[in-house]
Write a protein that holds these residues in place. Structure first.
Motif, mmCIF file in Angstrom:
data_model
loop_
_atom_site.group_PDB
_atom_site.id
_atom_site.type_symbol
_atom_site.label_atom_id
_atom_site.label_comp_id
_atom_site.label_asym_id
_atom_site.label_seq_id
_atom_site.Cartn_x
_atom_site.Cartn_y
_atom_site.Cartn_z
ATOM 1 N N LYS A 219 -28.610 9.457 1.609
ATOM 2 C CA LYS A 219 -27.247 9.349 2.123
ATOM 3 C C LYS A 219 -26.750 10.748 2.461
ATOM 4 C CE LYS A 219 -27.162 4.936 0.957
ATOM 5 N NZ LYS A 219 -27.322 3.889 1.994
ATOM 6 N N TYR A 220 -26.340 10.934 3.702
ATOM 7 C CA TYR A 220 -25.915 12.251 4.147
ATOM 8 C C TYR A 220 -24.420 12.446 3.914
ATOM 9 C CZ TYR A 220 -30.509 12.565 6.246
ATOM 10 O OH TYR A 220 -31.864 12.606 6.421
ATOM 11 N N PRO A 221 -24.008 13.696 3.654
ATOM 12 C CA PRO A 221 -22.599 13.979 3.347
ATOM 13 C C PRO A 221 -21.713 13.912 4.580
ATOM 14 C CG PRO A 221 -23.874 16.010 3.409
ATOM 15 C CD PRO A 221 -24.863 14.881 3.554
ATOM 16 N N PRO A 222 -20.371 13.935 4.374
ATOM 17 C CA PRO A 222 -19.440 13.843 5.513
ATOM 18 C C PRO A 222 -19.689 14.893 6.584
ATOM 19 C CG PRO A 222 -18.258 13.543 3.448
ATOM 20 C CD PRO A 222 -19.664 13.927 3.079
ATOM 21 N N TYR A 223 -20.049 16.113 6.175
ATOM 22 C CA TYR A 223 -20.278 17.160 7.180
ATOM 23 C C TYR A 223 -21.331 16.725 8.188
ATOM 24 C CZ TYR A 223 -21.589 21.458 9.471
ATOM 25 O OH TYR A 223 -21.858 22.393 10.453
ATOM 26 N N ALA A 224 -22.423 16.148 7.723
ATOM 27 C CA ALA A 224 -23.553 15.829 8.584
ATOM 28 C C ALA A 224 -23.296 14.622 9.480
ATOM 29 C CB ALA A 224 -24.798 15.572 7.743
ATOM 30 N N MET A 225 -22.313 13.813 9.142
ATOM 31 C CA MET A 225 -22.080 12.574 9.892
ATOM 32 C C MET A 225 -20.786 12.599 10.718
ATOM 33 S SD MET A 225 -24.827 11.257 8.855
ATOM 34 C CE MET A 225 -24.782 9.582 9.526
ATOM 35 N N GLU A 226 -19.827 13.442 10.296
ATOM 36 C CA GLU A 226 -18.502 13.368 10.934
ATOM 37 C C GLU A 226 -17.894 14.716 11.297
ATOM 38 O OE1 GLU A 226 -16.097 11.307 8.136
ATOM 39 O OE2 GLU A 226 -17.361 9.517 8.085
ATOM 40 N N PHE A 236 -18.077 18.484 18.611
ATOM 41 C CA PHE A 236 -18.190 17.077 18.234
ATOM 42 C C PHE A 236 -16.841 16.372 18.338
ATOM 43 C CE2 PHE A 236 -17.937 13.842 14.840
ATOM 44 C CZ PHE A 236 -18.974 13.003 15.234
ATOM 45 N N VAL A 237 -16.882 15.130 18.842
ATOM 46 C CA VAL A 237 -15.691 14.278 18.904
ATOM 47 C C VAL A 237 -15.854 13.073 17.984
ATOM 48 C CG1 VAL A 237 -14.191 12.863 20.366
ATOM 49 C CG2 VAL A 237 -15.130 15.005 21.247
ATOM 50 N N LYS A 238 -16.897 12.239 18.229
ATOM 51 C CA LYS A 238 -17.084 11.076 17.364
ATOM 52 C C LYS A 238 -18.497 10.528 17.510
ATOM 53 C CE LYS A 238 -15.403 7.574 20.654
ATOM 54 N NZ LYS A 238 -14.468 6.445 20.873
ATOM 55 N N TRP A 239 -18.908 9.824 16.482
ATOM 56 C CA TRP A 239 -20.187 9.118 16.455
ATOM 57 C C TRP A 239 -19.859 7.647 16.262
ATOM 58 C CZ3 TRP A 239 -24.858 10.894 12.960
ATOM 59 C CH2 TRP A 239 -25.983 10.105 13.261
ATOM 60 N N ASP A 240 -19.982 6.877 17.323
ATOM 61 C CA ASP A 240 -19.664 5.447 17.311
ATOM 62 C C ASP A 240 -20.957 4.676 17.068
ATOM 63 O OD1 ASP A 240 -18.992 2.808 17.840
ATOM 64 O OD2 ASP A 240 -17.666 3.296 19.513
ATOM 65 N N THR A 241 -21.213 4.328 15.820
ATOM 66 C CA THR A 241 -22.476 3.665 15.488
ATOM 67 C C THR A 241 -22.538 2.251 16.052
ATOM 68 O OG1 THR A 241 -21.540 3.013 13.349
ATOM 69 C CG2 THR A 241 -22.856 5.038 13.416
ATOM 70 N N ALA A 242 -21.387 1.614 16.225
ATOM 71 C CA ALA A 242 -21.383 0.249 16.774
ATOM 72 C C ALA A 242 -21.835 0.250 18.225
ATOM 73 C CB ALA A 242 -19.991 -0.367 16.649
ATOM 74 N N ASN A 243 -21.340 1.202 19.006
ATOM 75 C CA ASN A 243 -21.713 1.292 20.415
ATOM 76 C C ASN A 243 -22.872 2.237 20.666
ATOM 77 O OD1 ASN A 243 -19.794 -0.505 21.625
ATOM 78 N ND2 ASN A 243 -18.211 1.014 21.148
ATOM 79 N N LYS A 244 -23.410 2.798 19.562
ATOM 80 C CA LYS A 244 -24.577 3.675 19.644
ATOM 81 C C LYS A 244 -24.354 4.860 20.579
ATOM 82 C CE LYS A 244 -28.189 0.458 18.248
ATOM 83 N NZ LYS A 244 -28.674 1.338 17.162
#
Length: 556
Positions: A219-226, A236-244
């Motif tokens: 499990k990666y920390p908030p820094y690595a994902m957001e 970086f703006v956003k990572w939308d996992t639903a829309n890939k």
């Protein structure tokens, strides 16, 4: 150096598996008459990023995104593999070759407004060096382990002494990095995205070191994902996992030339045909890993196919500890196998335009390439004669080949295997085929056991030094090749620790000659992979290291 089995296993994330299917969703870019600086470019990719902290990743899709957000002290020249200044304007060793002074660019800021300086550089190196717990898992800090070897306090007996010793800031613009030995890896490997310099403030604020979960479920920390924060031309703006999708936007405080695009989106479309159709529908404006069979059609439709310089090699390994070890330990038998294979025919039949027959285990263009190596021209008669000289008849070889995969260096594994098999049979060699799924069966099978005589595998370079090819294959004994040649291993050790680059390049040439005389396997081909962009997209220069920079990309 860690075992190549781990390396290849992680590289699987970048493979295009034939079994994966996907669909293109409509993310049509703005096609209005707005200025180029307001444009959006959507680029189709084969798989999701793993995380957006490059220190914690090793896969190509993560790196594709983070290369736009972050920068490194040194970097590959645009469109090439030669190491040039990055965030450091100069990098110089002392007389021992152990202390390197990196003179940093001035006036650079991180995307959160914090100053980039020598203290920030040392903070990043100390963070990596002092990793603990799951941060020492090889799947998390793979490239640190591959290049640096170990940590301040190793928590596994598999880890050795760290190549990195210390980092000291002298004022704001000089970082002094000391290593424990001289090696060809340093400083070239610092161009890898895993050595990107991140904002110390953001690393602390978003708990960058808090990797949790288990070795099998990281499990990666908030820094690595957001919250990734670097010095690069996009933020970086956003990572939308639903829309890939991963959305970036222009960094208007960037120290260099500002990005011409306003927005850059990486969109995952796993299926190759779906990516191609999305390009035709203008839902995306480019994608990577163009199938060789699609190149001509896409060009005829007016799309811009960008072919990378080949920075890879496909080889057929010969395992001297496999079932046929008695025969394969004889160099004349290995020479017979090399003469039996019509590599020109393989390249013409199975590879895209611009591919070449490999005469050695590194691509041309890298220092150390040797035009004078022993070459093994295609001759069935010569192969038969060598087998007779060796006193070998009724030779049977267990031939492993991978399924459910294509690689830039291996676009059609089954088809390549069929041509090699037919050639070997013409020379009187019996072939027993073992197809295996690429991951994990094939990679584990050919790199961790001895139940194979010959197999297909390859390598795409990580950074611009020949040792990254030659040393990866041959600087120590491995189950893949099954031989011990101490003189060769000693020659590799001497080359790796040679501080004088020009002398080291000469040693690489000698190593290429020794390898092709000893002939542990047969280098087959160098295949240039391609990416494609829409008719109205320009400014992207193809890189042999897949280090495409979108800072100069334009949509007109």
């Amino acid at each position: 150096m860690r075992a190549r089995r781990l390396r290849a296993g992680i590289a699987v994330a970048a493979a295009v598996t034939l079994a994966v299917a996907g669909c293109a969703e409509s993310d049509r870019a703005d096609d209005s008459s707005s200025s180029s600086s307001d444009k959006t470019l959507v680029f189709g990719v084969a798989g999701d990023a793993k995380a957006l902290d490059p220190a914690l990743t090793s896969d190509g899709e993560s790196f594709r995104v983070t290369r736009q957000i972050y920068e490194t002290l040194v970097r590959p020249e645009e469109g090439g593999a030669k190491i040039v200044p990055g965030l450091a304007d100069k990098f110089e060793p002392d007389s021992s070759g152990l202390k390197w002074t990196f003179t940093l660019k001035k006036g650079v800021k991180f995307q959160d407004g914090e100053a980039f300086n020598a203290a920030a550089v040392c903070y990043n190196f100390d963070r990596w060096y002092k990793s603990t717990g799951l941060m020492q898992n090889p799947d998390v800090t793979y490239y640190w382990q591959t290049i640096m070897g170990g940590y301040e306090k190793n928590e596994s007996a598999d880890l050795g002494q760290s190549l990195f010793k210390s980092c000291k800031a002298e004022g704001d613009d000089k970082a002094i990095i000391e290593t424990t030995k001289v090696t060809s890896k340093f400083p070239s490997a610092l161009a890898l995205p895993s050595f990107s310099i991140a904002s110390p403030k953001a690393l602390q604020q978003y708990n960058a070191n808090q990797v949790t979960g288990s070795a099998d479920d990281i499990k990666y920390p908030p820094y690595a994902m957001e919250h990734p924060v670097g010095t690069g031309p996009f933020k970086f703006v956003k990572w939308d996992t639903a829309n890939k999708t991963v959305t970036l936007e222009r960094n208007d405080t960037y120290w260099g030339d500002k990005a011409k695009l306003k927005t850059l989106i990486f969109k995952t479309i796993s299926d190759l045909n779906a990516r191609k159709q999305a390009l035709r529908n203008n839902e995306i404006q480019g994608y990577d890993l163009v199938a060789p069979a699609d190149v001509a059609a896409l060009k005829s439709e007016g799309f811009n196919v960008l072919t990378r310089p080949a920075f890879n090699v496909l080889y057929m390994a010969i395992n001297q500890s496999g079932p046929a070890k008695a025969a394969l330990s004889n160099v004349k038998v290995r020479q017979a196998i090399a003469h039996a294979i019509n590599r020109d025919a393989i390249v013409k039949a199975k590879y895209p335009e611009g591919s070449t027959v490999a005469t050695q285990f590194q691509p041309p263009g890298l220092d150390g390439y040797n035009d004078g190596v022993t070459k093994y021209e295609y001759s069935t008669d010569k192969a038969k004669a060598l087998l007779a000289e060796a006193g070998v008849s009724n030779l049977t070889l267990k031939f492993w080949y991978p399924t459910e995969v294509t690689r830039p260096y291996m676009p059609d594994p089954k088809g390549i295997q069929e041509l090699i098999t037919a050639d070997l049979q013409k020379a009187g060699i019996t072939v027993q085929l073992t197809p295996a799924k690429w991951s994990p069966d094939y990679l584990n099978g050919v790199q961790a056991n001895a139940d194979h005589d010959i197999h297909l595998l390859g390598w795409t370079g990580d950074y611009g030094d020949a040792y990254n090819f030659l040393g990866t294959f041959f600087d120590h004994q491995t189950p893949e090749w099954g031989f011990t040649n101490q003189a060769l291993f000693d020659a590799f050790a001497a080359a790796d620790k040679e501080a004088d680059a020009q002398k080291r390049f000469g040693m690489y040439k000698d190593l290429n000659k020794q390898i092709m005389d000893y002939l542990p396997g047969v280098p087959v081909a160098h295949g240039p992979p391609s990416l494609v962009v829409a008719k109205n997209v320009s400014g992207i220069k193809p890189s042999p290291l897949t280090d495409e920079r979108f800072v100069n990309a334009e949509v007109k």
